[in-house]
Scaffold this active site. Structure first.
Site: not given
Length: 442
Positions: A262, A265, A331-332, A365, A424
């Site tokens: 990761q 990236h 995230e992961h 992924d 109303h």
């Protein structure tokens, strides 16, 4: 990677949040810059997009609206191996996404009183596909397939123009879009693309969208925040994050491989190990260093791993590891634990949870069938990852007949009077007023 030692400390939820490694300053700067870029596109349209392409992508004179011939060329050039992999990924994501569309349900509140709960797709979606340091045809699938499953009728796609492709969108991204039948594609990137989707660009016949989705760096995530309220967005899927919780049973080589996977990236990527085993932590640190040094992208990996957003965190026990992970809300999340299946229940805040050492993030992924567009920056505490539901709006359809309205008539009038909104109640009473013939006016 730096070490954060939390052992022997009693930490409140606020203390735990404060201990989470984040690159906060980078996010703050990204928000300010992204807002300015978005506003430039809102006011400058195509001219602003071309200026940004020259500054950020080193591209001039390109076709911002991608000709369909480019898509056809990319499809024709796709190798059989890559095409087969893309088609299998499409099949798996389509199957998993179908489970995310709720069925229409009708609730009978009483005789003649019905409420129908239905889920309506938005009309138009803008999908953003990154294209800076890597190529992401998988992200085309992860965004487009759920939108199609949800029933979205118009899907536009944007990805940065590539200097080494003559200003075209990367051909594998074009091919993936072609496999899915997407023909409205724009060569524009970063925060500017988000602004273009939100506001539209008349010179390009680009109409505003209803929802923007797709991953990107912190600038793309910040741009989504800048257009919030103008258009719907998925969660702010910024620079990638991985948090691994491991115990003494974990394989240090596999843990290191997943952390590095990761970190490659982006320089802003976050890689975090949480463990109660100091010996494992030391072995992982050695493995990470060795693996990073021999990786193709060792320079960006080194920056990511040495940044403030990455760390090895030492904790007292499993409970403390779960508390830290839930505060981080990665995230992961990978669980390299002896009893990973049973332990997973304690980990409640994560974009996606990968259980056991044979379930790496890399699987998610590409080929798991799950979606890899996930919330970052702690948003998994309250926001989901991308799915068919991202493009759906729940709607209630109410249908009462005269008798059913009569059954609640007095209650409506009483509540409207106590709220000092008498009109109303009068709107209901009007349906029970008798005409000259003594029949109720319906």
């Amino acid at each position: 990677m730096r070490t954060i030692d939390l052992r022997g400390r009693r930490l409140s939820p606020a203390d735990m949040l404060a201990a989470v490694p984040r690159a906060a300053q980078a996010r703050a700067e990204a928000l300010e810059t992204a807002a300015r870029i978005v506003d430039d596109v809102r006011t400058g349209g195509e001219a602003a997009l071309r200026d940004q392409a020259e500054r950020f992508d080193r591209v001039t004179g390109h076709d911002i609206r991608v000709p369909e011939a480019h898509i056809a060329e990319a499809l024709a050039a796709l190798t059989p191996q890559i095409r087969t992999a893309l088609e299998e990924a499409i099949r798996r994501v389509r199957q998993a996404s179908a489970a995310q569309v709720p069925e229409t349900r009708v609730t009978q509140i009483g005789d003649g009183a019905l409420i129908t709960q239905r889920w309506q797709p938005v009309n138009r979606v803008g999908v953003y596909i990154p294209g800076g340091k890597a190529v992401y045809p998988s992200s085309v699938i992860m965004n487009v397939v759920p939108a199609q499953v949800a029933g979205v009728t118009e899907i536009a796609l944007a990805s940065p123009p590539q200097a080494d492709q003559g200003g075209r969108v990367h051909p594998v991204i074009l091919a993936a879009a072609g496999l899915l039948g997407i023909t409205e594609i724009y060569a524009m990137g970063g925060a500017g693309a988000i602004g273009a989707f939100a506001w539209g660009v008349s010179d390009l016949d680009l109409d505003p969208v209803d929802v923007i989705s797709g991953p990107g760096n912190n600038y793309v995530a910040s741009a989504k925040r800048a257009v919030a309220g103008v258009v719907g967005t998925d969660s702010e899927a910024g620079a990638t994050e991985i948090l691994i919780v491991a115990d003494s049973s974990a394989n240090a080589r596999l843990v290191a491989a997943d952390l590095v996977s990761q970190a490659e990236h982006d320089e802003q990527a976050s890689a975090v190990l949480v463990t109660d085993d100091a010996d494992l932590a030391q072995r992982v640190a050695v493995e990470v260093s060795a693996r990073a040094e021999t990786s193709l992208h060792r320079e960006r990996i080194g920056v990511a791993l040495s940044g403030p957003q990455s760390a090895i965190v030492l904790v007292d026990d499993r409970a403390m590891a779960a508390a830290f992970s839930n505060a981080y809300a990665p995230e992961h999340l990978e669980l390299h634990l002896e009893d990973a299946q049973e332990a997973a229940a304690a980990f409640t805040s994560a974009g996606a949870i990968f259980v056991g050492e044979q379930t790496p993030v890399s699987l998610g992924d590409y080929m798991a069938g799950s979606n890899h567009v996930l919330p970052t920056g702690g948003q998994a505490r309250y926001a989901p990852g991308l799915g068919a539901y991202t493009y759906l709006r729940p709607q209630q359809v109410i249908s009462y007949d005269h008798a059913a309205l009569a059954a609640v008539r007095e209650g409506i009038v009483a509540l409207s009077n106590v709220e000092v909104l008498p009109a109303h109640g009068e709107a209901v009473e009007a349906r029970f007023q008798e005409d000259a013939q003594g029949t109720a006016t319906l």
